[in-house]
Design a protein around this motif. Structure first.
Motif, PDB file in Angstrom:
ATOM      1  N   GLN A  39       0.828  -1.215   0.000  1.00 17.21           N
ATOM      2  CA  GLN A  39       0.000   0.000   0.000  1.00 17.21           C
ATOM      3  C   GLN A  39       0.859   1.261   0.000  1.00 17.21           C
ATOM      4  O   GLN A  39       0.458   2.289  -0.526  1.00 17.21           O
ATOM      5  CB  GLN A  39      -0.912   0.028   1.230  1.00 17.21           C
ATOM      6  N   THR A  40       2.027   1.182   0.636  1.00 17.13           N
ATOM      7  CA  THR A  40       2.910   2.344   0.689  1.00 17.13           C
ATOM      8  C   THR A  40       3.376   2.708  -0.721  1.00 17.13           C
ATOM      9  O   THR A  40       3.336   3.880  -1.118  1.00 17.13           O
ATOM     10  CB  THR A  40       4.122   2.057   1.598  1.00 17.13           C
TER      11      THR A  40
ATOM     12  N   LEU B 154      -5.832   2.191   5.119  1.00 16.55           N
ATOM     13  CA  LEU B 154      -4.785   1.204   4.873  1.00 16.55           C
ATOM     14  C   LEU B 154      -5.185   0.155   3.837  1.00 16.55           C
ATOM     15  O   LEU B 154      -4.376  -0.254   3.019  1.00 16.55           O
ATOM     16  CB  LEU B 154      -4.430   0.512   6.197  1.00 16.55           C
ATOM     17  N   TYR B 155      -6.447  -0.282   3.888  1.00 17.79           N
ATOM     18  CA  TYR B 155      -6.815  -1.420   3.046  1.00 17.79           C
ATOM     19  C   TYR B 155      -7.854  -1.113   1.985  1.00 17.79           C
ATOM     20  O   TYR B 155      -7.820  -1.701   0.920  1.00 17.79           O
ATOM     21  CB  TYR B 155      -7.310  -2.574   3.936  1.00 17.79           C
ATOM     22  N   VAL B 156      -8.777  -0.190   2.269  1.00 17.08           N
ATOM     23  CA  VAL B 156      -9.847   0.044   1.302  1.00 17.08           C
ATOM     24  C   VAL B 156      -9.412   1.045   0.227  1.00 17.08           C
ATOM     25  O   VAL B 156      -9.553   0.775  -0.967  1.00 17.08           O
ATOM     26  CB  VAL B 156     -11.131   0.532   2.003  1.00 17.08           C
ATOM     27  N   PRO B 158      -6.347   2.017  -0.995  1.00 17.72           N
ATOM     28  CA  PRO B 158      -5.431   1.533  -2.038  1.00 17.72           C
ATOM     29  C   PRO B 158      -6.112   0.568  -2.999  1.00 17.72           C
ATOM     30  O   PRO B 158      -5.821   0.564  -4.195  1.00 17.72           O
ATOM     31  CB  PRO B 158      -4.328   0.824  -1.243  1.00 17.72           C
ATOM     32  N   ALA B 159      -7.053  -0.225  -2.486  1.00 15.95           N
ATOM     33  CA  ALA B 159      -7.758  -1.179  -3.340  1.00 15.95           C
ATOM     34  C   ALA B 159      -8.616  -0.449  -4.357  1.00 15.95           C
ATOM     35  O   ALA B 159      -8.664  -0.819  -5.533  1.00 15.95           O
ATOM     36  CB  ALA B 159      -8.621  -2.104  -2.489  1.00 15.95           C
ATOM     37  N   ILE B 160      -9.280   0.630  -3.903  1.00 16.22           N
ATOM     38  CA  ILE B 160     -10.087   1.428  -4.825  1.00 16.22           C
ATOM     39  C   ILE B 160      -9.194   2.041  -5.909  1.00 16.22           C
ATOM     40  O   ILE B 160      -9.498   1.999  -7.093  1.00 16.22           O
ATOM     41  CB  ILE B 160     -10.827   2.568  -4.070  1.00 16.22           C
ATOM     42  N   ARG B 161      -8.051   2.599  -5.452  1.00 13.53           N
ATOM     43  CA  ARG B 161      -7.137   3.258  -6.379  1.00 13.53           C
ATOM     44  C   ARG B 161      -6.600   2.260  -7.398  1.00 13.53           C
ATOM     45  O   ARG B 161      -6.448   2.552  -8.567  1.00 13.53           O
ATOM     46  CB  ARG B 161      -5.984   3.873  -5.582  1.00 13.53           C
ATOM     47  N   LYS B 162      -6.305   1.071  -6.913  1.00 16.08           N
ATOM     48  CA  LYS B 162      -5.730   0.056  -7.780  1.00 16.08           C
ATOM     49  C   LYS B 162      -6.738  -0.419  -8.824  1.00 16.08           C
ATOM     50  O   LYS B 162      -6.387  -0.733  -9.950  1.00 16.08           O
ATOM     51  CB  LYS B 162      -5.280  -1.148  -6.943  1.00 16.08           C
TER      52      LYS B 162
END
Lengths: 77, 168
Positions: A39-40, B154-156, B158-162
């Motif tokens: 994530q970083t 932390l988890y939601v 980055p997943a959306i962005r990805k």
């Protein structure tokens, strides 16, 4: 190297996505090499987070290039 | 000048070592404990639930000798909820790096702001018994808001962005 004029807001941009494509590694693989979370790398690549000097140096080492070629200042849009 | 082996040597340079955090394994224990603990807490608070035989009695020679003074179910629920949410909130992540530390601190600030904003609202618009209930919840809401916000970032996110762009 582009240098923003004084008085204008500059933001840090990066080339990580391009450099990753050259090495053909994923975000996860890059994260694994420098011992940070995936994530970083994701947030750095998206421009949401500017890493510390230590981390920037480590990323540059993976791509075997000077830091300035990976991270650079640009005028804000 | 540049090369990979260097990174291993310089690993000790890693900044922002996480302090005052539990080991990562506590996070799972916390999650497992949290939901039963909350159910118990809600049962005690709203339905006056008490576990039989969980009373404490006044000792010999004291006022109200032998009479039940208090049922400890409420105390048990408090300890369980606090311990569980503490474990969830303050365990290390699997990889605890500088961005995770930063997000942790940011989320803590965020949760304090949100908590007090809601408390202010409750103070102005709720009275008596209702406000008492809010105060009871308020003992835990800073931690709950923190847990929600921290894990979301932390988890939601980055997943959306990805999902929006291709990797590799």
């Amino acid at each position: 190297m582009f240098c923003p004029p004084f008085g204008k807001e500059a933001i840090v941009k990066n080339n990580i996505r391009v450099e990753r494509a050259i090495l053909n590694i994923t975000q996860a693989e890059l994260a694994d090499r420098i011992k940070v979370s995936r994530q970083t790398i994701n947030t750095i690549e998206a421009g949401k987070y500017v890493p510390s000097t230590v981390l920037a140096l480590k990323i540059a080492l993976v791509f075997a290039k000077p830091v300035e070629e990976i991270f650079f200042l640009e005028e804000e849009d | 000048m540049y090369g990979l082996p260097y990174i291993c040597v310089k690993q000790t340079l890693h900044t922002m070592k996480p302090r005052f955090l539990l080991e990562h394994s506590f996070k799972r224990i916390g999650w497992l404990l949290l939901f039963p603990a909350i159910v118990l807490g809600v049962a005690v608070l709203h339905f006056d639930f008490e576990i039989n035989g969980f009373e404490i009695h006044a000792g010999e020679g004291f006022f109200m000798e032998g009479k039940p003074l208090n049922n400890l179910t409420g105390e048990l629920a408090f300890v369980l909820v606090l311990a569980a949410s503490f474990m969830v909130a303050f365990s290390k992540e699997k990889i605890e790096d500088e961005w995770v530390s930063r997000t942790r601190l940011e989320s803590l600030q965020w949760s304090v702001y949100v908590n007090y904003a809601l408390l202010l609202f409750a103070n102005l618009f709720l009275f008596d018994g209702n406000f008492f209930i809010i105060m009871v919840y308020n003992m835990f809401t800073i931690l709950f808001f923190f847990i929600g916000r921290f894990n979301f970032v932390l988890y939601v996110l980055p997943a959306i962005r990805k999902g929006g762009d291709r990797e590799k």
